[in-house]
Design an enzyme around this catalytic site. Structure first.
Site, mmCIF file in Angstrom:
data_model
loop_
_atom_site.group_PDB
_atom_site.id
_atom_site.type_symbol
_atom_site.label_atom_id
_atom_site.label_comp_id
_atom_site.label_asym_id
_atom_site.label_seq_id
_atom_site.Cartn_x
_atom_site.Cartn_y
_atom_site.Cartn_z
ATOM 1 N N GLU A 95 0.850 -1.193 0.000
ATOM 2 C CA GLU A 95 0.000 0.000 0.000
ATOM 3 C C GLU A 95 0.883 1.239 0.000
ATOM 4 O O GLU A 95 1.739 1.406 0.870
ATOM 5 C CB GLU A 95 -0.913 0.007 1.231
ATOM 6 C CG GLU A 95 -1.781 1.241 1.363
ATOM 7 C CD GLU A 95 -2.666 1.451 0.140
ATOM 8 O OE1 GLU A 95 -2.453 2.479 -0.546
ATOM 9 O OE2 GLU A 95 -3.541 0.601 -0.132
ATOM 10 N N ASP A 122 5.188 1.448 -3.997
ATOM 11 C CA ASP A 122 4.675 1.063 -5.308
ATOM 12 C C ASP A 122 4.764 -0.455 -5.475
ATOM 13 O O ASP A 122 5.831 -1.054 -5.291
ATOM 14 C CB ASP A 122 5.517 1.760 -6.378
ATOM 15 C CG ASP A 122 4.884 1.709 -7.759
ATOM 16 O OD1 ASP A 122 4.211 0.708 -8.074
ATOM 17 O OD2 ASP A 122 5.083 2.661 -8.534
ATOM 18 N N ASP A 144 -8.239 1.820 -8.054
ATOM 19 C CA ASP A 144 -8.711 3.113 -8.538
ATOM 20 C C ASP A 144 -9.247 2.938 -9.958
ATOM 21 O O ASP A 144 -8.522 2.494 -10.848
ATOM 22 C CB ASP A 144 -7.573 4.127 -8.522
ATOM 23 C CG ASP A 144 -8.064 5.564 -8.665
ATOM 24 O OD1 ASP A 144 -9.019 5.789 -9.438
ATOM 25 O OD2 ASP A 144 -7.500 6.443 -8.000
ATOM 26 N N ASP A 180 -16.383 -2.310 -8.216
ATOM 27 C CA ASP A 180 -17.783 -1.906 -8.335
ATOM 28 C C ASP A 180 -18.030 -1.158 -9.638
ATOM 29 O O ASP A 180 -19.111 -0.611 -9.840
ATOM 30 C CB ASP A 180 -18.176 -1.025 -7.152
ATOM 31 C CG ASP A 180 -17.289 0.207 -7.030
ATOM 32 O OD1 ASP A 180 -16.054 0.030 -7.025
ATOM 33 O OD2 ASP A 180 -17.819 1.336 -6.955
ATOM 34 N N THR A 218 -15.049 -4.462 2.738
ATOM 35 C CA THR A 218 -14.089 -3.397 3.005
ATOM 36 C C THR A 218 -14.797 -2.050 3.018
ATOM 37 O O THR A 218 -15.952 -1.931 2.605
ATOM 38 C CB THR A 218 -12.983 -3.364 1.926
ATOM 39 O OG1 THR A 218 -13.542 -2.884 0.702
ATOM 40 C CG2 THR A 218 -12.385 -4.751 1.706
#
Length: 240
Positions: A95, A122, A144, A180, A218
């Site tokens: 992360e 990264d 993202d 999503d 989450t």
């Protein structure tokens, strides 16, 4: 946007996304300076491993248990859940957002989790030093989406990253993707179809709306549901 360092002779890589958000709480800062030091990987950043020597995963965890990787674990809810559910599995968490790592570290300490190691940076740096064919499972959860068309090349699922992911996964290993954004599903399937690295998931969009049996919600999924978006859960298999 920041620029990621890479080995000599390789092109510079852009990193799109936040590195830090709101001010950290004192307890979070404390655990970044203590707990993270205990669980952080060494030899990942180019400055301390310019030769990009592979990590010794067995030495890192002190055992020969299977190793899983979660890319961009956010607040760490899923990573912590999997570490507690599968105590005989070693879990690498990656992360780059310092606030996410700061959220996870106090819980790692409070619950005495031992089968986790953390790279705060990264994921592409980590790919370069993970030995080929060494991971049994990989998670990419709510990456993202970069919804604007002109930003789609910033999505984590691209040919370069898929090649790196395929290199470090064992034959038959799972790659799990949750999103999503239906367009991200199609984007991923299109990129997978161009390659021979992974077998596509079974079924169709309807089948992919059921979470895995060991799934835990989450904060990103909770937000998606509040805003009326439908989560999708896809499982790819690394080909031999």
């Amino acid at each position: 946007m920041t620029i990621s360092k890479v080995p000599d002779g390789a092109p510079l890589r852009n990193f799109y996304g936040r590195r830090k958000g709101k001010t950290l709480r004192p307890n979070q800062v404390l655990h970044l300076n203590t707990t993270l030091r205990e669980f952080a990987l060494s030899g990942v950043e180019h400055a301390d491993n310019p030769a990009r020597d592979p990590l010794d995963l067995h030495a890192l965890f002190g055992n020969d248990n299977p190793v899983w990787l979660e890319i961009g674990f956010g607040g760490g809810e899923h990573l912590l859940h999997m570490a507690k559910t599968y105590e005989d599995v070693n879990i690498l968490g990656c992360e780059a957002f310092i606030n996410g790592v700061a959220m996870l570290m106090p819980r790692i300490a409070a619950e005495n989790i031992q089968n986790v190691r953390i790279h705060m940076g990264d994921a592409r740096d980590l790919f370069e030093v993970i030995p080929a064919g060494s991971l049994d499972k990989m998670f990419l959860l709510y990456p993202d989406p970069w919804p604007k068309k002109r930003h789609s090349r910033r999505r984590f699922v691209n040919d370069e990253n898929l090649q790196a992911m395929a290199r470090v996964l064992k034959p038959g290993a799972e790659l799990r993707l949750a999103t999503d954004i239906e367009d991200y599903v199609h984007h991923t399937l299109q990129h997978i179809a161009k390659r021979g690295d992974f077998a596509p998931p079974k079924g169709d969009l309807q089948n992919w709306r059921a979470p895995w049996s060991d799934w835990t919600k989450t904060r990103y999924e909770a937000k998606a549901l509040r805003e009326g978006r439908t989560p999708h859960y896809l499982t790819f298999r690394k080909n031999s």
